[in-house]
Design a protein around this motif. Structure first.
Motif, mmCIF file in Angstrom:
data_model
loop_
_atom_site.group_PDB
_atom_site.id
_atom_site.type_symbol
_atom_site.label_atom_id
_atom_site.label_comp_id
_atom_site.label_asym_id
_atom_site.label_seq_id
_atom_site.Cartn_x
_atom_site.Cartn_y
_atom_site.Cartn_z
ATOM 1 N N MET A 238 0.640 -1.201 -0.251
ATOM 2 C CA MET A 238 -0.377 -0.057 0.680
ATOM 3 C C MET A 238 0.751 1.189 -0.260
ATOM 4 S SD MET A 238 -3.232 -1.324 -0.363
ATOM 5 C CE MET A 238 -3.622 -0.426 -0.269
ATOM 6 N N ARG A 239 1.847 1.164 1.330
ATOM 7 C CA ARG A 239 2.993 2.181 0.738
ATOM 8 C C ARG A 239 3.062 2.492 -0.498
ATOM 9 N NH1 ARG A 239 5.121 0.807 5.856
ATOM 10 N NH2 ARG A 239 6.321 0.152 4.956
ATOM 11 N N ASP A 240 3.376 1.774 -0.659
ATOM 12 C CA ASP A 240 4.366 2.054 -2.797
ATOM 13 C C ASP A 240 3.541 2.240 -3.378
ATOM 14 O OD1 ASP A 240 6.745 0.277 -1.857
ATOM 15 O OD2 ASP A 240 6.844 -1.350 -2.735
ATOM 16 N N VAL A 241 2.232 2.078 -3.089
ATOM 17 C CA VAL A 241 1.027 2.189 -4.569
ATOM 18 C C VAL A 241 0.824 3.935 -4.399
ATOM 19 C CG1 VAL A 241 -1.625 2.158 -4.620
ATOM 20 C CG2 VAL A 241 -0.284 0.385 -4.161
ATOM 21 N N GLU A 242 0.824 4.218 -2.832
ATOM 22 C CA GLU A 242 1.644 5.991 -2.805
ATOM 23 C C GLU A 242 1.928 6.158 -3.413
ATOM 24 O OE1 GLU A 242 0.754 6.653 1.120
ATOM 25 O OE2 GLU A 242 -0.752 5.219 1.466
ATOM 26 N N ALA A 243 3.219 5.525 -3.459
ATOM 27 C CA ALA A 243 4.241 6.369 -3.630
ATOM 28 C C ALA A 243 4.146 6.226 -5.748
ATOM 29 C CB ALA A 243 6.030 5.872 -3.635
ATOM 30 N N LEU A 244 3.837 5.922 -5.848
ATOM 31 C CA LEU A 244 3.843 5.332 -7.627
ATOM 32 C C LEU A 244 2.194 6.279 -7.683
ATOM 33 C CD1 LEU A 244 3.460 1.842 -8.149
ATOM 34 C CD2 LEU A 244 5.295 3.019 -9.293
ATOM 35 N N SER A 245 1.657 6.393 -7.101
ATOM 36 C CA SER A 245 0.887 7.419 -7.856
ATOM 37 C C SER A 245 0.907 8.825 -7.373
ATOM 38 C CB SER A 245 -1.136 7.443 -6.395
ATOM 39 O OG SER A 245 -1.774 8.544 -6.765
ATOM 40 N N ALA A 246 1.918 9.340 -6.305
ATOM 41 C CA ALA A 246 3.001 10.484 -6.251
ATOM 42 C C ALA A 246 3.553 10.864 -7.200
ATOM 43 C CB ALA A 246 2.786 10.364 -5.041
ATOM 44 N N ALA A 247 4.347 9.804 -7.948
ATOM 45 C CA ALA A 247 4.950 10.065 -9.097
ATOM 46 C C ALA A 247 4.271 10.030 -10.138
ATOM 47 C CB ALA A 247 5.850 8.770 -9.287
ATOM 48 N N GLY A 248 2.903 10.070 -9.854
ATOM 49 C CA GLY A 248 2.317 9.918 -11.851
ATOM 50 C C GLY A 248 1.506 9.037 -12.195
ATOM 51 N N VAL A 249 1.700 8.818 -11.915
ATOM 52 C CA VAL A 249 1.264 6.598 -12.697
ATOM 53 C C VAL A 249 -0.056 6.622 -11.975
ATOM 54 C CG1 VAL A 249 1.645 4.147 -12.460
ATOM 55 C CG2 VAL A 249 3.660 5.507 -12.415
ATOM 56 N N PRO A 250 -1.091 6.460 -13.094
ATOM 57 C CA PRO A 250 -2.529 5.999 -12.655
ATOM 58 C C PRO A 250 -3.086 4.927 -12.136
ATOM 59 C CG PRO A 250 -2.393 5.950 -15.255
ATOM 60 C CD PRO A 250 -0.793 6.546 -14.009
ATOM 61 N N VAL A 251 -2.471 4.313 -10.801
ATOM 62 C CA VAL A 251 -2.641 3.093 -10.043
ATOM 63 C C VAL A 251 -4.077 3.879 -8.837
ATOM 64 C CG1 VAL A 251 -0.879 4.023 -8.799
ATOM 65 C CG2 VAL A 251 -1.875 1.345 -8.275
ATOM 66 N N TYR A 252 -4.728 2.584 -8.664
ATOM 67 C CA TYR A 252 -5.788 3.225 -7.862
ATOM 68 C C TYR A 252 -6.182 1.644 -6.928
ATOM 69 C CZ TYR A 252 -8.700 1.787 -11.708
ATOM 70 O OH TYR A 252 -9.545 1.359 -12.696
ATOM 71 N N THR A 253 -6.915 2.319 -5.820
ATOM 72 C CA THR A 253 -7.519 0.923 -4.986
ATOM 73 C C THR A 253 -8.775 0.707 -5.503
ATOM 74 O OG1 THR A 253 -7.516 2.231 -3.410
ATOM 75 C CG2 THR A 253 -5.647 1.372 -3.252
ATOM 76 N N VAL A 254 -9.414 -0.216 -5.371
ATOM 77 C CA VAL A 254 -10.605 -0.939 -5.848
ATOM 78 C C VAL A 254 -11.097 -1.556 -4.098
ATOM 79 C CG1 VAL A 254 -11.985 -1.889 -6.821
ATOM 80 C CG2 VAL A 254 -10.552 -0.623 -7.810
ATOM 81 N N ARG A 255 -12.890 -1.040 -3.715
ATOM 82 C CA ARG A 255 -13.106 -1.300 -2.594
ATOM 83 C C ARG A 255 -14.310 -2.669 -2.977
ATOM 84 N NH1 ARG A 255 -11.370 1.710 1.275
ATOM 85 N NH2 ARG A 255 -10.397 3.770 1.292
ATOM 86 N N GLY A 256 -14.286 -3.407 -1.800
ATOM 87 C CA GLY A 256 -15.377 -4.475 -1.780
ATOM 88 C C GLY A 256 -14.614 -5.753 -1.481
ATOM 89 N N PRO A 257 -15.591 -6.454 -1.753
ATOM 90 C CA PRO A 257 -14.995 -8.160 -1.742
ATOM 91 C C PRO A 257 -14.520 -8.591 -2.816
ATOM 92 C CG PRO A 257 -17.280 -7.834 -2.310
ATOM 93 C CD PRO A 257 -16.583 -6.773 -1.831
ATOM 94 N N HIS A 258 -14.715 -8.047 -4.018
ATOM 95 C CA HIS A 258 -13.986 -8.387 -5.228
ATOM 96 C C HIS A 258 -12.829 -6.958 -5.530
ATOM 97 C CE1 HIS A 258 -16.250 -11.396 -6.262
ATOM 98 N NE2 HIS A 258 -17.439 -10.739 -5.697
ATOM 99 N N GLY A 259 -11.784 -6.923 -4.577
ATOM 100 C CA GLY A 259 -11.234 -4.970 -5.121
ATOM 101 C C GLY A 259 -10.570 -5.178 -5.398
ATOM 102 N N GLY A 260 -8.646 -4.514 -4.951
ATOM 103 C CA GLY A 260 -7.957 -4.768 -4.958
ATOM 104 C C GLY A 260 -7.405 -3.066 -5.683
ATOM 105 N N ILE A 261 -5.856 -3.546 -6.428
ATOM 106 C CA ILE A 261 -5.056 -2.616 -6.636
ATOM 107 C C ILE A 261 -5.133 -2.991 -7.913
ATOM 108 C CG2 ILE A 261 -2.252 -0.907 -6.680
ATOM 109 C CD1 ILE A 261 -3.883 -2.182 -4.323
ATOM 110 N N ALA A 262 -5.225 -1.404 -8.940
ATOM 111 C CA ALA A 262 -5.781 -1.117 -10.138
ATOM 112 C C ALA A 262 -5.039 -0.354 -11.314
ATOM 113 C CB ALA A 262 -6.803 -1.685 -10.940
ATOM 114 N N LEU A 263 -4.707 -0.312 -12.344
ATOM 115 C CA LEU A 263 -3.772 -0.053 -13.358
ATOM 116 C C LEU A 263 -4.824 1.417 -14.222
ATOM 117 C CD1 LEU A 263 -0.667 2.251 -13.481
ATOM 118 C CD2 LEU A 263 -0.939 0.151 -15.302
#
Length: 339
Positions: free
Chosen positions: A36-61
């Motif tokens: 999760m910290r790495d995802v935040e770092a990618l997002s801060a660097a301009g990479v369009p990565v985001y989280t999806v909540r819910g039972p079928h959620g996860g990390i997405a690009l």
């Protein structure tokens, strides 16, 4: 390193689109919190990565986002281009697809790594198919450091090799012009010219290797794949004219076939189960060998494998068995030899 992990996350999301944080953590061998910290770092660097909540959620690009293959080390770039032999891909119907994939991958590599990757593709080859003419043989572990051989093939320098031959156990020294290294069914071989003629050397039989301050003198227009294919055919395509019929005890059949699979003259027996009820205790197997001498290895199975034909092989095995029996029963000879 964190930079390598961030690149791995981007590449995994490019391939899969979306992955649970737990899956990413498991693949990268880190904690979910680190992911999760790495995802935040990618997002801060301009990479369009985001989280999806819910039972079928996860990390997405964000769909359609692509990144170049950056952050590779020299060794990683080389590793990508150490490939299976061409005929292995051709047998799978993937020859054209392989070439296309390599061109795309080469174009995506950072420019500084392209020469190393190209060189690796021409100097190291993996051939997973074992020799047709005999059973698989495990390497005993190279006595010469492969790093020395790699240095020779990557720097285009001649090589001085001390080598113990398997056929007569004699040690000889050679000055070689290497083309590259081939891993054939788990065993490493050095492919090189000796006095302008192609030669093959098992690395686990080499006793020492030294780089010479001389540039390599390969034959013009030839690459490792060309020379290897010629050497491989010379060994694999020699006909095996001796047809041998063997009666094998069913309890031994599995081990027998593992050792002599490459010598089978036809498909292996369909039923490998132990004899029960009306099943015969022995199974007839047809093998092909290059010569009577090559077929004499069957004697290692003792009475578990009886040669039924040809008659000359039965006679040769009988003589060897008699010589061995005499050797172990002649007490006077044993006493003489001991003194």
């Amino acid at each position: 390193m964190k930079s390598e992990r961030l690149l791995s996350i981007m590449l995994l999301l490019q391939i899969h689109g979306q992955l649970p944080a737990g899956d990413l953590a498991e693949r990268l061998e880190v904690s979910v919190r680190t992911v999760m910290r790495d995802v935040e770092a990618l997002s801060a660097a301009g990479v369009p990565v985001y989280t999806v909540r819910g039972p079928h959620g996860g990390i997405a690009l964000l769909p359609g986002y692509r990144t170049n293959v950056t952050g590779l080390t020299t060794d990683e770039a080389r590793a990508l281009f150490v490939l299976l032999s061409d005929h292995a891909h051709a047998e799978l119907g993937l020859g054209q697809a392989l070439g296309s994939a390599l061109r795309k991958l080469m174009a995506a590599l950072p420019a500084p790594h392209r020469p190393d990757a190209d060189l690796a593709s021409r100097r190291i080859l993996i051939d997973p198919v074992r020799w047709r003419a005999g059973p698989a043989r495990a390497a005993t572990g190279p006595t010469t450091d492969l790093a020395v051989l790699q240095q020779a093939i990557f720097t285009d320098r001649r090589l001085r090799l001390r080598y113990r031959h398997g056929r007569d156990n004699r040690v000889r020294s050679y000055t070689l012009d290497p083309y590259g290294l081939v891993n054939k069914a788990g065993v490493w071989y050095l492919v090189a010219d000796h006095r302008g003629e192609p030669a093959l050397f098992r690395t686990d039989r080499s006793l020492s290797a030294a780089l010479l301050d001389e540039p390599v003198q390969r034959r013009a227009g030839l690459e490792l794949a060309d020379v290897w294919e010629s050497l491989r055919r010379h060994i694999d395509d020699i006909p095996a004219p001796l047809l041998v019929t063997v009666s094998v005890r069913r309890e031994t059949l599995g081990r027998f076939l593992r050792i002599h699979e490459a010598d089978l003259a036809g498909p292996p027996p369909a039923d490998l189960s132990l004899g029960t009820g009306g099943q015969s205790e022995r199974v007839t197997v047809e093998l092909r060998f290059r010569s009577l001498g090559a077929a004499e290895t069957l004697l290692a199975f003792g009475t578990d494998a009886e040669v039924l034909a040809p008659a000359e092989l039965r006679q040769a095995l009988a003589r060897k068995a008699a010589e061995a029996a005499a050797r172990y029963t002649d007490d006077s000879r044993r006493a003489t030899d001991a003194t």
